[in-house]
Design an enzyme around this catalytic site. Structure first.
Site, PDB file in Angstrom:
ATOM      1  N   ARG A 179      11.905  -5.323   4.194  1.00 58.97           N
ATOM      2  CA  ARG A 179      11.813  -3.380   4.161  1.00 58.97           C
ATOM      3  C   ARG A 179      13.061  -2.924   4.773  1.00 58.97           C
ATOM      4  NH1 ARG A 179       5.578  -2.231   4.618  1.00 58.97           N
ATOM      5  NH2 ARG A 179       5.200  -3.120   7.044  1.00 58.97           N
ATOM      6  N   ARG A 199      11.874  -1.244  10.639  1.00 48.21           N
ATOM      7  CA  ARG A 199      10.070  -0.961  11.814  1.00 48.21           C
ATOM      8  C   ARG A 199      10.654  -1.333  13.098  1.00 48.21           C
ATOM      9  NH1 ARG A 199       5.106   0.536   7.756  1.00 48.21           N
ATOM     10  NH2 ARG A 199       4.193  -0.811   9.809  1.00 48.21           N
ATOM     11  N   LYS A 207       1.052  -1.225  -0.144  1.00 50.07           N
ATOM     12  CA  LYS A 207      -0.075   0.251   0.124  1.00 50.07           C
ATOM     13  C   LYS A 207       1.080   1.093  -0.003  1.00 50.07           C
ATOM     14  CE  LYS A 207      -1.969  -1.603   4.147  1.00 50.07           C
ATOM     15  NZ  LYS A 207      -1.355  -1.741   4.354  1.00 50.07           N
ATOM     16  N   ARG A 227       0.041  -8.431  13.199  1.00 54.90           N
ATOM     17  CA  ARG A 227      -0.935  -7.733  12.054  1.00 54.90           C
ATOM     18  C   ARG A 227      -1.179  -8.211  11.384  1.00 54.90           C
ATOM     19  NH1 ARG A 227       4.822  -4.881  10.572  1.00 54.90           N
ATOM     20  NH2 ARG A 227       3.139  -3.596   9.263  1.00 54.90           N
ATOM     21  N   ARG A 268      -9.131   1.301   9.048  1.00 53.32           N
ATOM     22  CA  ARG A 268      -8.919   0.334   9.019  1.00 53.32           C
ATOM     23  C   ARG A 268     -10.397  -1.274  10.098  1.00 53.32           C
ATOM     24  NH1 ARG A 268      -3.157   0.837   8.953  1.00 53.32           N
ATOM     25  NH2 ARG A 268      -1.895  -1.358   9.383  1.00 53.32           N
TER      26      ARG A 268
HETATM   27  P1  ADP Z   1       0.675  -1.503   7.835  1.00 53.40           P
HETATM   28  O1  ADP Z   1      -0.778  -1.691   6.983  1.00 53.40           O
HETATM   29  O2  ADP Z   1       2.024  -2.675   7.315  1.00 53.40           O
HETATM   30  O3  ADP Z   1       0.560  -2.451   8.968  1.00 53.40           O
HETATM   31  P2  ADP Z   1       0.744   1.041   8.583  1.00 53.40           P
HETATM   32  O4  ADP Z   1       1.950   1.953   8.738  1.00 53.40           O
HETATM   33  O5  ADP Z   1      -0.114   0.947   7.831  1.00 53.40           O
HETATM   34  O6  ADP Z   1       1.345  -0.660   8.562  1.00 53.40           O
HETATM   35  O7  ADP Z   1       0.889   1.399  10.345  1.00 53.40           O
HETATM   36  C1  ADP Z   1       1.670   0.749  11.458  1.00 53.40           C
HETATM   37  C2  ADP Z   1       0.719   0.587  12.489  1.00 53.40           C
HETATM   38  O8  ADP Z   1       0.189   1.572  12.741  1.00 53.40           O
HETATM   39  C3  ADP Z   1      -0.751  -0.742  13.048  1.00 53.40           C
HETATM   40  O9  ADP Z   1      -0.154  -1.717  13.209  1.00 53.40           O
HETATM   41  C4  ADP Z   1      -1.123   0.234  13.768  1.00 53.40           C
HETATM   42  O10 ADP Z   1      -1.173  -0.086  15.132  1.00 53.40           O
HETATM   43  C5  ADP Z   1      -1.586   1.437  14.280  1.00 53.40           C
HETATM   44  N1  ADP Z   1      -2.225   2.309  12.788  1.00 53.40           N
HETATM   45  C6  ADP Z   1      -1.997   2.634  11.515  1.00 53.40           C
HETATM   46  N2  ADP Z   1      -2.927   2.909  11.285  1.00 53.40           N
HETATM   47  C7  ADP Z   1      -4.003   2.614  12.026  1.00 53.40           C
HETATM   48  C8  ADP Z   1      -5.745   3.088  12.053  1.00 53.40           C
HETATM   49  N3  ADP Z   1      -5.987   3.902  11.000  1.00 53.40           N
HETATM   50  N4  ADP Z   1      -6.534   2.579  12.926  1.00 53.40           N
HETATM   51  C9  ADP Z   1      -6.211   1.571  14.167  1.00 53.40           C
HETATM   52  N5  ADP Z   1      -4.357   1.631  13.954  1.00 53.40           N
HETATM   53  C10 ADP Z   1      -3.485   1.997  12.643  1.00 53.40           C
END
Ligand code: ADP
Ligand code: ZN
Length: 217
Positions: A129, A162, A15, A173, A90
């Protein structure tokens, strides 16, 4: 033609990489709630302190916090012609809140791009990554290496892994995604807004599909 694009798919689907390319091509801001939250942690803000351990464990930050953060971001001036959402919504309450925001801001319906990948692809991608500690640009040790090892092509800051990209957290996740986020796919499909692309090939091939979908929408 809509200018709001939502990217959906499991962690590691690509994404962020797709959003980066789309953002450059369409001149629209790339809004990643994950990056916004990581910025708060880096700044050492109160919010950052609150979410740090939740993120490191692979759990979701609570809806109210993320919704407020997102709302603040998309009401900024650079978003007035559209934006690309990566990592939001999400959960069903986040999707509802977003629909309300679009209604209030008189925005048209978004295009929801679902990037489908299998689990092996995800594990391979996430383990290699790296992310720029300065600008957030995404790299991969074998498939998208930087020109100079360990530093960003654009801003020359060091590349880092990360904290939530270790295998056990990636699995967590993934299961959180299946439980909480995957139901949104059916929701957007029912509304006629969902388009799918195969996210397993390398990025240029995925982007070809993405641009075809955008032309048709
Ligand atoms: P990925 O899509 O690879 O899991 P992200 O950078 O989008 O990585 O998200 C990393 C973390 O940030 C998630 O595991 C969560 O803890 C938090 N997070 C990000 N976006 C949201 C969201 N919309 N709602 C709740 N938690 C979020
Ligand atoms: Zn950089």
């Amino acid at each position: 033609m809509t200018h709001i694009i939502i990217l959906m798919g499991p962690p590691g689907a690509g994404k962020g990489s797709v959003a980066q390319k789309l953002s450059a091509e369409k001149k629209l801001p790339h809004i990643s709630t994950g990056s916004l939250l990581r910025e708060e942690i880096a700044k050492g803000s109160e919010l950052g302190e609150k979410v740090e351990s939740i993120m490191q464990s692979g759990q979701l930050v609570d809806d109210a916090t993320v919704i407020a953060l997102l709302k603040e971001r998309i009401s900024q001036d650079d978003c007035k012609n559209g934006f690309i959402l990566d990592g939001f919504p999400r959960t069903p309450p986040q999707a509802e809140a977003l629909e309300l925001m679009f209604h209030e801001m008189r925005k048209s319906d978004p295009l929801v791009l679902y990037i489908q990948v299998n689990e092996e692809t995800v594990v391979k991608r996430i383990s290699g990554r790296k992310e720029c500690s300065g600008c957030g640009k995404i790299y991969h040790d074998s498939t998208m290496p930087p020109k100079k090892q360990g530093v960003c092509d654009d801003c020359e800051k060091p590349l880092i892994q990360r904290h939530d990209d270790i295998e056990s957290v990636v699995r967590e996740r993934f299961s959180v995604y299946q439980q909480k986020t995957a139901p949104l796919i059916a929701h957007y499909e029912q509304k006629g807004l969902l388009r799918s692309v195969n996210g397993n090939p390398m990025l240029p091939e995925v982007m070809d599909q993405v641009f075809k979908v955008l032309e048709q929408f």
